[in-house]
Design a protein around this motif. Structure first.
Motif: not given
Lengths: 146, 492
Positions: B372-380
């Motif tokens: 989940l953290a990586i998915l969130a970070g993908r937006w960065v």
């Protein structure tokens, strides 16, 4: 090759300066070297490395950065902004100093003043709240902090 | 007894604490400047109100998540979230620049979990044995170990070894600033009270990796391009292939990480550096290291997560902290009236087994939480640079300030950023500077102590068995290039 020679010269000068700076350090004791031991080894390492770089510079190939015209001024402005931030943050607080830094940097990057303002208004208080309120990390409170 | 331990762990309150502290760990670990140690320290007041097991579960879960989360900003924006990710930040970021952000983060996640699970199993099986071994380390062994770590700089540095040596020298020089470890003589402080404590590691790291990247981006700034594109094919596209192909490397890295973690004073960051160096030496494609090697990233990330469990070995068995986080954990246990050490095995074995289960569970939880953290970070990585860069700059400033609350550290960050940019523009790698800063004090301190103990006799550095082996390994590493040159010359 030229940049390697410049780097080599800087490293050589750094090594000499480092050696000179250690000359005032206290001397060695009977069973161990003194505080100058490691810095002097490093000074010799720098001097030898500097000479080797000057004598045998490597071609740097295509690695040189290609900067857009005028961008060096932007870098200088950003550094000046950071220095200014570190000087005024304790007085004005993070919200004002960080806000000025972010707003100025946004403008520097070519954002319109509206976008810059929006980014500043969203980003700076959010970061302040996360660090100060949620994580308990003290940021300069200043005039507007909570 | 085991069933009692399971019953202790699988209570809703413990699981809830683990979930919340896991999210907290991911959040803190992904913010540059906030270390796992700081996060645990900030958590201590909350543990006042908890029973011993939830308190320990919170610390273990938080740390495991934070060490992995440090990989996310390292890979996406080239600022390692925690010092443990510094060893492979360049490689992870280079892969992101090639459009492989998803792959590299997927590999980081799965190999972190694998490393963490390995370390947990070792903790369960071999804790007393490993702790005995670690306790035999004296200043001689620590000196050689630190020197071995420094020698890895020659292995991990990309490009010219000479420039790698210069970079390492700069790091070592910076580590000498402040009071000298034996006499307390102030070196290179120029009368500044801020420099008496030395150059702070966190602002230096943020400047070297983060600010230098901002400067580079600004110099090449083009309004219309994004940070990078992300590839299609999912997070785990390269993971299973890599897991199959590098089973032995994974085991080697996890074993190295656990072993180094178990040594008091050595931690996940040193484990990552040494594992990365060994990985490069053993690799078929060493030229890729430093330029985007998925193998190097996978080995180092497995090592740093396995080191987390390793650090708990001496803490649980002897009550001696393996790192700063376990030092805080021991404090929490003492606060609860529990004395870590051999007695805990006899008096409260169910608590000990419960901690083992918590370790396994925390690492398994890392998989969905990290995903989940990586998915969130993908937006960065999809944000336009002109929006992203101000955010990065602000995090550089706040991260540098947070550790000591000193504006001086912002100055350190600025200086290091300019130095990092200049050095990289001249093809000098900056990784060895960080290594020098981390290991410099350890090398000097243990060298001086060993000399004092041996009355200035350097032969004593080889008389103890482990010290002798580490010393010979070091010498082999230095003279190996000379041996291979002579061998090639004789063949010709």
């Amino acid at each position: 090759m030229k940049s390697d020679r410049i780097l080599g010269t800087l490293v050589l000068i750094g090594g000499i300066a480092l050696y000179i700076a250690t000359m005032d350090f206290p001397g060695a004791a009977s069973n161990r070297p003194g505080p100058a031991f490691l810095p002097r080894i490093l000074a010799v390492l720098f001097m030898v490395s500097g000479i080797l770089l000057i004598l045998h510079p490597k071609p740097t190939g295509n690695e040189k950065e290609e900067s857009q015209p005028g961008n060096r001024v932007k870098v200088a402005a950003m550094i000046a902004g950071l220095v200014l931030y570190s000087m005024i943050a304790d007085i004005t607080g993070f919200l004002i100093a960080g806000g000025c830094l972010t707003f100025g940097f946004c403008l520097l990057l070519g954002n319109s003043w509206r976008v810059s303002l929006l980014v500043t208004v969203v980003l700076v208080p959010s970061v302040y709240t996360i660090f100060s309120t949620v994580l308990g990390v003290v940021l300069p409170v200043g005039w507007l902090g909570w | 007894m085991i069933t009692d331990a399971f019953a202790l762990v699988f209570q809703p309150s413990v699981l809830l604490v683990m979930a919340i502290s896991g999210l907290y760990g991911l959040f803190v670990g992904s913010i540059p400047g906030l270390t796992a140690t700081m996060a645990v320290a900030l958590m201590v007041p909350f543990t006042f109100y908890m029973d011993p097991l939830p308190a320990l579960a919170a610390i273990v879960t938080m740390e495991a998540m934070a060490i992995f989360a440090g990989d996310i900003p390292g890979a996406l924006v080239r600022i390692p979230g925690t010092p443990s990710s510094a060893a492979y930040t360049d490689d992870a970021y280079a892969l992101t620049q090639k459009g492989r952000a998803q792959s590299v983060l997927g590999v980081c996640l799965v190999f972190s979990v694998a490393g963490g699970l390995f370390g947990s199993v070792v903790l369960m099986i071999a804790a007393p044995l490993l702790a005995q071994f670690a306790l035999q380390f004296t200043s001689y062994e620590y000196f050689w170990l630190a020197l071995l770590g420094l020698s890895c700089a020659a292995l991990v540095a990309k490009g010219s070894p000479l420039k790698g040596a210069i970079s390492l020298g700069i790091g070592l020089f910076l580590s000498t600033v402040g009071l000298d470890p034996v006499d307390g003589y102030a070196r290179f402080t120029f009368g500044s009270a801020d420099l008496v404590g030395g150059v702070s590691f966190i602002p230096a790291m943020i400047g070297l990796f983060g600010l230098s990247e901002v400067i580079r981006n600004l110099l090449r700034f083009d309004d219309n391009i994004q940070v990078c594109q992300t590839e299609k094919g999912g997070l785990f596209k390269d993971v299973f292939h890599l897991l199959r192909r590098r089973k032995k490397s994974l085991l080697r890295s996890a074993a190295l990480g656990t072993g180094i973690g178990a040594l008091p004073g050595a931690g996940a960051d040193i484990a990552a550096w040494i594992s990365f160096g060994v990985s490069k030496r053993c690799s078929d494609a060493p030229e890729e290291y430093g330029r985007g090697s998925l193998e190097g990233v996978s080995d180092a990330t497995a090592a740093n997560n396995s080191a987390v469990a390793g650090a708990w070995v001496p803490a649980l068995v002897f009550g001696i902290p393996g790192d700063t986080v376990t030092a805080i954990a021991i404090g929490v246990l003492l606060m609860k009236g529990l004395q870590p050490g051999p007695a805990i095995f006899e008096r409260q074995p169910e608590l000990l087994y419960a901690v083992y289960i918590v370790f396994l569970l925390a690492n398994l939880l890392l998989l969905p939480f990290g995903y989940l953290a990586i998915l969130a970070g993908r937006w960065v990585v999809m944000l336009p640079r002109r929006i992203l860069l101000p955010g990065i700059l602000l995090f550089c400033v706040v991260g540098s300030f947070a550790i000591n609350h000193s504006p001086f550290d912002i100055g350190v960050m600025i200086g290091m950023g300019l130095l990092g940019y200049y050095l990289e523009a001249n093809e000098v790698p900056i990784g060895p500077i960080v290594l020098g800063l981390v290991l410099g004090p350890m090398v000097e301190h243990h060298f001086m102590n060993s000399l004092i103990k041996s009355q200035g006799n350097p032969a004593q550095f080889f008389t103890r068995p482990v010290a002798g082996i580490l010393g010979v390994l070091c010498l082999l590493m230095w003279f190996y290039p000379l041996f291979s040159f002579v061998r090639r010359w004789r063949k010709k």
